[in-house]
Design an enzyme around this catalytic site. Sequence first.
Site: not given
Length: 736
Positions: A19, A21-23, A26, A41, A135
Amino acid sequence: MFEQGMIIQNRYEIIEEVGSGGMSVVYKAKCHVLNRYVAIKVMKPEFSDDTTFVNKFRIEAQSAAGLSHPNIVNVYDVGEENGFYYIVMELVEGITLKEYIQQNGRLPYQTALDFMIQIASGIEAAHEHHTIHRDIKPQNIIVSKNGTLKVTDFGIAKAATSNTVASSAMGSVHYISPEQARGGYSDERSDIYSLGITLYEMLTGRVPFEGENNVAVALMHIQSAMIPPREYYPDIPVGMQNIVLKATQKKPERRYLTTNAMLSDLRKLSIDPNAIVGISSMPTTNNAQTIKISQDELNMINRSAQDDSYMNNNAANQASGISMFPIDHSLNEQEETDQEMMSFYNDDQSDQDDDDDEYMFYDDDDDEDEDEDETENKDDSDEKIEKIITISAIVVTVIIAIGIIVAIVSIARSVRKKEPTTTETTIEETEAIRMINVVGLSEESAVEKLDAAGIAYEIKRVYSDKMESGTVISQSIEEDAELKEGDVVTLEVSKGMEEIDVPDVVGKSLEDARKELENAGFVVEEEKEYDDEVSENYIISQSPEGGKTAAKGATIEIVVSRGKEVKVAKVPDLKKKTVSEAEAALTEVKLTLGNVSQEYSDSVKEGTVISQSIAAGTEVKEETAIDIVISKGKKPTSTAYRVSFRGSINNNGYSFEEGQLVKISLVLKVGSATYTIVDDYYDEAELPLSVSDITLDDLLMEKNGSLTYSVKDESGNDVTGQFSSSVQAVFTAVEQ
């Protein structure tokens, strides 16, 4: 970034990317120390040089590392590899709750209830450790294959050291609380709001607010009324809707105060779907009683509520402080009271038509009596009118009481002073006032509570290394102490840690810099970078800079030089490549071709690489020369010959005198080589001379040769003619 097969810290083997994500990205990996699969991560390279993002990444690990709960993804390790920052976490096989909803649509309320109990249990554990998630959203909740839900990504979580924490961090806009949208204070109740929005989406398959952009959605969280879930799907139990509406109140104080309280209501519903839950979110007076009315009266009120003129009149009454709901008189200003009542009315009035017994009004009669009650209404109209008149009288009485209370509050506020002077402060008392406890609250919350209780106070600001800035450290009057006229409570409010000068350590050695900063009372955090000018283990820069001030105990980040950057390259696999292919592969990674030697090989094709001087995958300096060995192919086979002899040399009439000898010579010629087989003196008794026991030591590469002999007397005369020879050379093949 990381590639399949890479080994991190001699422990974690990268299996595959799972996966992004924005920053961060993974990966699935295997821990060879504990023999288990984990998730790693890794911060994306573009953020590695950004101190803010690196700190946020570390905060995530620190926030989550101390949490251990079945419904929270466990954090095992944190580290840095070649400038890449990473966190090692529990690997959970499954999909996000967002994906689950997208695949299955709105969830049955039993499923939503079970899911929310698990999610809230995990968040409750975090809150108990003073960690606010900030969040919460379906994208950060994993539904594992065994049905267990786990909360992950504490990316903007921050350990709370008091009841509230000032933060400008905003979670995903569709799930943020109003106070987060404003950039104001956020605490555990902000997470509760996000839990309510998540439950709303599970029950309806949609989020409550949609807009053209993030700003529009954020404003809706602050200003717009939420459409109750039952307006979309009437099959949703009233109790579930109550929990959603209470958790998502605009004002934090009207929500559940703790996740545990929300969990309690959820568990009640899991036992009894008809349980009355969530109703305590309605504002109440200090001693207001629940008004019980008959079903006839309830039906009349509902029919009246649908009339436009009734709604207009009721709205006017709202502006005057009159409401069909009980009123909280503890607020500081009557105007504020009216505004809050109007806000609450606008937020919740739309629910009353569908769920008349949801909050304040409820019917004690059984359902089977409804038809009988309606028949009796037709016969008892006079009695109903009488009841309406009675209710109207009660309303008028309440209005008068409100006026009296407002007057009392106004008088009390006019004599109360936030910053007492030498003038005596008086408290208008109708009864004994006792001191309340405000230690640990923010200054804003403490002042609000003291104002509401009619207690005079003064503020004293002091440094504190334990309490966050703006938090009440102590109060001069103990809780429950009876206050006398003129008593003023002194609140010590934290100014945060004392600001002290930061030493300038740039250009100093790491050892000296760390010692100087720690002796000054700071915590040191170091990062390493290559630098062509600053020697290895000396300080390149620091933050905050030397000469500035920072709170005692604050973290000073120093950047330590690694020295000049040594550029490295990974040696490619050259085996079975031709010389030109090997040279091209080395050039591509900025390495060079070294010595080229040759060997025979039965397994490697002629002209290709058998071996290389440095193993593939090894990191070496750029421009390093790599030697290779090229195959000459299979070693050729050859046939050699071993030579033996048979036969003898015989005397055919030579007359020997007593004691006389003859010299016999036997020579073999093969190609250009000459081999002397016999060359010696013999007497008559030694003849005939047999050569059958003679074998040539050398192996010959040819088997064609000539064999000659000669015989001479002692005077050197050739007497070969008087002798004969039957000697033959025998060539035997030998493979090599």
